[in-house]
Design a protein around this motif. Structure first.
Motif, PDB file in Angstrom:
ATOM      1  N   ASN A   1       0.840  -1.215   0.000  1.00 47.88           N
ATOM      2  CA  ASN A   1       0.000   0.000   0.000  1.00 47.88           C
ATOM      3  C   ASN A   1       0.871   1.259   0.000  1.00 47.88           C
ATOM      4  OD1 ASN A   1      -2.556  -1.037  -0.147  1.00 47.88           O
ATOM      5  ND2 ASN A   1      -2.906  -1.069   2.070  1.00 47.88           N
TER       6      ASN A   1
ATOM      7  N   ALA B   1       1.000   4.230  -2.808  1.00 46.01           N
ATOM      8  CA  ALA B   1       0.849   5.671  -2.522  1.00 46.01           C
ATOM      9  C   ALA B   1       2.057   6.440  -3.031  1.00 46.01           C
ATOM     10  CB  ALA B   1       0.676   5.894  -1.023  1.00 46.01           C
TER      11      ALA B   1
ATOM     12  N   ASP C   1       5.139   6.659   5.208  1.00 42.95           N
ATOM     13  CA  ASP C   1       5.619   6.901   3.836  1.00 42.95           C
ATOM     14  C   ASP C   1       5.395   8.354   3.506  1.00 42.95           C
ATOM     15  OD1 ASP C   1       3.005   7.325   2.466  1.00 42.95           O
ATOM     16  OD2 ASP C   1       2.633   5.248   3.081  1.00 42.95           O
TER      17      ASP C   1
ATOM     18  N   THR D   1     -11.864   1.077  -1.646  1.00 43.66           N
ATOM     19  CA  THR D   1     -10.617   1.425  -2.344  1.00 43.66           C
ATOM     20  C   THR D   1     -10.762   2.758  -3.034  1.00 43.66           C
ATOM     21  OG1 THR D   1      -9.024   0.733  -4.019  1.00 43.66           O
ATOM     22  CG2 THR D   1     -11.290   0.144  -4.439  1.00 43.66           C
ATOM     23  N   THR D   2      -9.644   3.461  -3.100  1.00 38.26           N
ATOM     24  CA  THR D   2      -9.637   4.717  -3.863  1.00 38.26           C
ATOM     25  C   THR D   2      -8.863   4.514  -5.164  1.00 38.26           C
ATOM     26  OG1 THR D   2      -7.648   5.415  -2.698  1.00 38.26           O
ATOM     27  CG2 THR D   2      -9.740   6.195  -1.793  1.00 38.26           C
ATOM     28  N   LYS D   3      -8.453   3.315  -5.320  1.00 43.95           N
ATOM     29  CA  LYS D   3      -7.634   3.030  -6.509  1.00 43.95           C
ATOM     30  C   LYS D   3      -8.525   2.544  -7.646  1.00 43.95           C
ATOM     31  CE  LYS D   3      -4.080   1.710  -3.283  1.00 43.95           C
ATOM     32  NZ  LYS D   3      -3.465   0.591  -2.591  1.00 43.95           N
TER      33      LYS D   3
ATOM     34  N   GLY E   1      -6.679  -1.814  -7.459  1.00 46.71           N
ATOM     35  CA  GLY E   1      -7.149  -1.986  -6.075  1.00 46.71           C
ATOM     36  C   GLY E   1      -8.437  -2.780  -5.987  1.00 46.71           C
ATOM     37  N   LEU E   2      -8.496  -3.654  -4.980  1.00 49.45           N
ATOM     38  CA  LEU E   2      -9.720  -4.428  -4.723  1.00 49.45           C
ATOM     39  C   LEU E   2     -10.365  -4.012  -3.409  1.00 49.45           C
ATOM     40  CD1 LEU E   2      -8.548  -7.973  -5.727  1.00 49.45           C
ATOM     41  CD2 LEU E   2     -10.308  -6.641  -6.850  1.00 49.45           C
ATOM     42  N   GLY E   3      -9.578  -3.286  -2.606  1.00 49.23           N
ATOM     43  CA  GLY E   3     -10.126  -2.853  -1.308  1.00 49.23           C
ATOM     44  C   GLY E   3     -10.188  -4.002  -0.324  1.00 49.23           C
TER      45      GLY E   3
ATOM     46  N   LEU F   1      -6.400  -4.064   3.481  1.00 46.13           N
ATOM     47  CA  LEU F   1      -6.493  -3.643   4.890  1.00 46.13           C
ATOM     48  C   LEU F   1      -7.584  -4.412   5.635  1.00 46.13           C
ATOM     49  CD1 LEU F   1      -5.854   0.215   4.701  1.00 46.13           C
ATOM     50  CD2 LEU F   1      -4.282  -1.608   5.311  1.00 46.13           C
TER      51      LEU F   1
HETATM   52  P1  ADP Z   1      -6.354  -1.489  -2.192  1.00 51.14           P
HETATM   53  O1  ADP Z   1      -4.961  -1.363  -1.916  1.00 51.14           O
HETATM   54  O2  ADP Z   1      -6.758  -2.618  -3.016  1.00 51.14           O
HETATM   55  O3  ADP Z   1      -7.053  -0.221  -2.521  1.00 51.14           O
HETATM   56  P2  ADP Z   1      -6.453  -1.685   0.670  1.00 51.14           P
HETATM   57  O4  ADP Z   1      -7.446  -2.266   1.636  1.00 51.14           O
HETATM   58  O5  ADP Z   1      -5.136  -2.216   0.810  1.00 51.14           O
HETATM   59  O6  ADP Z   1      -7.045  -1.866  -0.773  1.00 51.14           O
HETATM   60  O7  ADP Z   1      -6.397  -0.145   0.898  1.00 51.14           O
HETATM   61  C1  ADP Z   1      -7.584   0.561   1.002  1.00 51.14           C
HETATM   62  C2  ADP Z   1      -7.341   2.015   0.742  1.00 51.14           C
HETATM   63  O8  ADP Z   1      -6.537   2.571   1.764  1.00 51.14           O
HETATM   64  C3  ADP Z   1      -6.595   2.325  -0.471  1.00 51.14           C
HETATM   65  O9  ADP Z   1      -7.422   2.350  -1.648  1.00 51.14           O
HETATM   66  C4  ADP Z   1      -5.992   3.690  -0.186  1.00 51.14           C
HETATM   67  O10 ADP Z   1      -6.845   4.680  -0.514  1.00 51.14           O
HETATM   68  C5  ADP Z   1      -5.774   3.632   1.280  1.00 51.14           C
HETATM   69  N1  ADP Z   1      -4.362   3.362   1.604  1.00 51.14           N
HETATM   70  C6  ADP Z   1      -3.872   2.208   2.127  1.00 51.14           C
HETATM   71  N2  ADP Z   1      -2.577   2.375   2.421  1.00 51.14           N
HETATM   72  C7  ADP Z   1      -2.266   3.641   2.083  1.00 51.14           C
HETATM   73  C8  ADP Z   1      -1.042   4.397   2.123  1.00 51.14           C
HETATM   74  N3  ADP Z   1       0.075   3.938   2.588  1.00 51.14           N
HETATM   75  N4  ADP Z   1      -1.089   5.689   1.688  1.00 51.14           N
HETATM   76  C9  ADP Z   1      -2.252   6.214   1.221  1.00 51.14           C
HETATM   77  N5  ADP Z   1      -3.419   5.567   1.176  1.00 51.14           N
HETATM   78  C10 ADP Z   1      -3.415   4.268   1.587  1.00 51.14           C
END
Ligand code: ADP
Length: 598
Positions: A489, A493, A520, A539-541, A546-548, A551
């Motif tokens: 992640n 970013a 980071d 997810t914001t990706k 990204g699959l969300g 985390l």
């Molecule tokens: P994905 O990575 O598939 O989007 P995650 O559950 O890993 O799903 O992450 C969820 C969201 O958390 C991400 O879409 C992002 O917006 C945010 N995120 C996670 N880690 C970071 C990071 N290190 N810096 C910025 N945003 C993060």
């Protein structure tokens, strides 16, 4: 005009009746008391009349008897001093014995020769009474009577005269005077006025001194003449009595023998008082009766009102019960409708729940497949890069390095199998027993997993991790899975940034916890991501990257390990993720086995 209420109207009518009754009752009472007064006065009148008549009658025949006495006749026939003295003595004695006022002897000329009062200062002897009717009537007819005021004694008296005969010839007149002044004093003090009028209607005797010698009626000319001649009163012109008949209750008794009339005059005032008392008693009684009647009416009205009020209250109560029943019935039917609606909703809910369960199952299937592909992509990418690298090394006959690469590929495939196993376990929510895991080697493995990407992005890593092994309560694979996810992640970013791509790794210890901070210099969490990062599929990706799930899986694993994950942003920008795990003091891990891939 305000109309009277019925009960007041009734009372008013009663009052009118009461007032109307007053007059006849007054007449009745007055009549009664008048009759009583008359009865009493009649008795008085009879008594007085009888008394008067008997007094006069007692002396009526006395002069006739005296006229026959020889001494009387001798005094007239031979009026010598001796004879006259004898006559005086005789008359005086008889007078004392009979109670007459005066007895005196007149010759035919009317001259007084002898008298019972011969020794007194007002002796009649020598006085001539020829002008008196009792004298000339007696001479003419044998007897004569007369009422009059004595001109010597100035006392009222009744005179009886009788002729004295000798040889059938009238030789004189003997007179007996009856004192009436004394009779009058016998009447005493009574509220009623008593009076005696003579044949002229003039008051001669009365209990009211002012009425004396007043005329009770108009006098005729002959009567006036007679009065002037005989002077029976103190006046020859008697004043009228002028009694107002409405002020007096008069009763009369005529005495025909002497042509007199005895009257009794009672002031009406005498009956006014008892009449007023009786009227007052009557009025009070009637008013009391009216009052009691009024009170009874009022009480009856009050009870009627209460009964009416009770009836009204009962009616209102019944009305409100009816309304309430109506309301309850309406409510009941509405409740029934609601129950029906609810039942329908429940059925709908059950149906929707079934649908949701079905959808949930599908979703879980999607999540599972997505997770599997997500977790496996990274080792697959690493295997591809090792194989690509090995191909190049084979052409250059660097077999030792190829062998090393193949070992790494083997480790990675083992790891992939482990990941699949863990994902299945995660999906089944099977808790796995935690073990003592060394942090640094797990961190190294995770860094190795993302090494090629890190290099491609030229990311600088700063470590603040102690040399001495830090032990935590975790699972080997699960810890590496969490760490590689967090690092991946961070790299995602940082990929958004054009320069200054750094990752800081730092550990800190507290009594119970070991905290690994991964900072980071990337874009940092959006506000939305801070709030929802743990939710699956947030997810914001872009969908390609990204699959969300990263985390969500990490959070679930860490919670299962008894730790926690915290997300924040650095003040200077970039994300800050803190991983808390229960720390194990190093002394407890001397014989701990390392399960490392290397
Ligand atoms: P994905 O990575 O598939 O989007 P995650 O559950 O890993 O799903 O992450 C969820 C969201 O958390 C991400 O879409 C992002 O917006 C945010 N995120 C996670 N880690 C970071 C990071 N290190 N810096 C910025 N945003 C993060």
């Amino acid at each position: 005009m305000k109309v009277l209420q019925p009960r007041w109207r009734l009372l008013f009518v009663f009052l009118l009746i009461f007032v109307a009754l007053l007059w006849p009752f007054h007449s009745l009472v007055q009549g009664y008391y008048l009759a009583e007064l008359k009865r009493k006065n009649n008795q008085t009148l009879d008594l007085i009349s009888a008394n008067l008549v008997s007094t006069l009658q007692r002396y009526e025949v006395l002069p006739q008897v005296l006229g026959r006495l020889p001494d009387v006749q001798q005094a007239l026939l031979n009026p010598e001093p001796e004879q006259l003295h004898t006559a005086n003595e005789l008359l005086s004695t008889i007078r004392d014995q009979t109670g007459a006022d005066v007895i005196y002897l007149l010759n035919t000329e009317g001259m007084t020769l002898a008298a019972s009062n011969w020794l007194g200062p007002r002796s009649f002897i020598g006085n001539n009474f020829a002008f008196r009717p009792y004298f000339y009537d007696a001479l003419a007819r044998g007897t004569g009577e007369f009422f009059g005021l004595g001109n010597i004694s100035i006392k009222r008296g009744y005179y009886y005269g009788s002729a004295v005969y000798h040889d059938n010839r009238a030789i004189g007149v003997i007179v007996v005077k009856v004192d009436l002044d004394f009779t009058e004093t016998l009447w005493g003090e009574v509220p009623e006025r008593l009076l005696v009028t003579d044949q002229n209607g003039v008051v001669i005797l009365t209990s009211e001194p002012q009425w004396r010698f007043k005329a009770s009626r108009e006098l005729s000319a002959s009567e006036q003449q007679s009065i002037a001649n005989h002077k029976p009163y103190t006046t020859i012109e008697p004043e009228p009595l002028n009694l107002k008949s409405e002020q007096w209750v008069a009763l009369h008794n005529d005495l025909p023998a002497i042509d007199w009339r005895v009257s009794i005059f009672a002031p009406r005032m005498l009956i006014n008082e008892p009449v007023s008392t009786a009227m007052a008693v009557f009025a009070v009684t009637v008013l009391a009766v009216l009052l009691i009647f009024g009170l009874l009416l009022q009480r009856r009205h009050y009870y009627l009102e209460r009964i009416a009020m009770d009836a009204q209250a009962k009616q209102e109560l019944e009305e409100s019960v009816r309304n309430r029943t109506q309301d309850l019935q309406t409510l009941n039917s509405r409740l029934k409708e609601e129950v029906l609606e609810r039942e329908a909703t429940e059925q709908e809910l059950v149906r929707t729940q079934d649908e949701l369960v079905q959808a949930g199952k599908l979703s879980a299937l999607g999540v599972m497949s997505a997770s599997i592909s997500h977790e496996l992509n990274q080792p697959l990418a690493a295997i591809r890069s090792y194989t690509d690298n090995s191909k190049i090394l084979l052409t250059k006959e660097r077999y030792a390095e190829v062998a090393s690469n193949l070992d790494l590929v083997a480790v990675l495939t083992e790891r992939m199998a482990s990941i699949i196993e863990h994902l299945r376990a995660f999906a089944r929510r099977n808790p796995q027993a935690s073990e003592h895991v060394a942090l640094q080697p797990a961190l190294e493995d995770a860094l190795a997993l993302v090494a090629s990407r890190r290099n491609a992005l030229q990311v600088e890593i700063f470590r603040d991790v102690p040399e001495a092994t830090l032990w935590v309560e975790a699972g080997e694979t699960r810890l590496r899975q969490v760490l590689s996810n967090l690092l991946a992640n961070a790299l995602d970013a940082l990929a958004e940034k054009r320069s200054q791509r750094c990752i800081w790794l730092q550990t800190s210890l507290s009594q119970e916890w070991l905290c690994l901070t991964i900072k980071d210099s990337g874009t940092g969490f959006t506000d939305e991501a801070l709030a929802q990062a743990r939710e699956p599929f947030f997810t914001t990706k872009t969908s390609a990257r990204g699959l969300g799930l990263g985390l969500a899986i990490c959070d679930a694993i860490v919670k299962a390990l008894g730790g926690r994950l915290e997300f924040a942003n650095n003040l200077e920008g970039g994300a800050c993720v803190r991983l808390y795990l229960k720390q194990i003091p190093s002394a407890m891990n001397l014989d701990a086995q390392e399960d490392r891939f290397a």
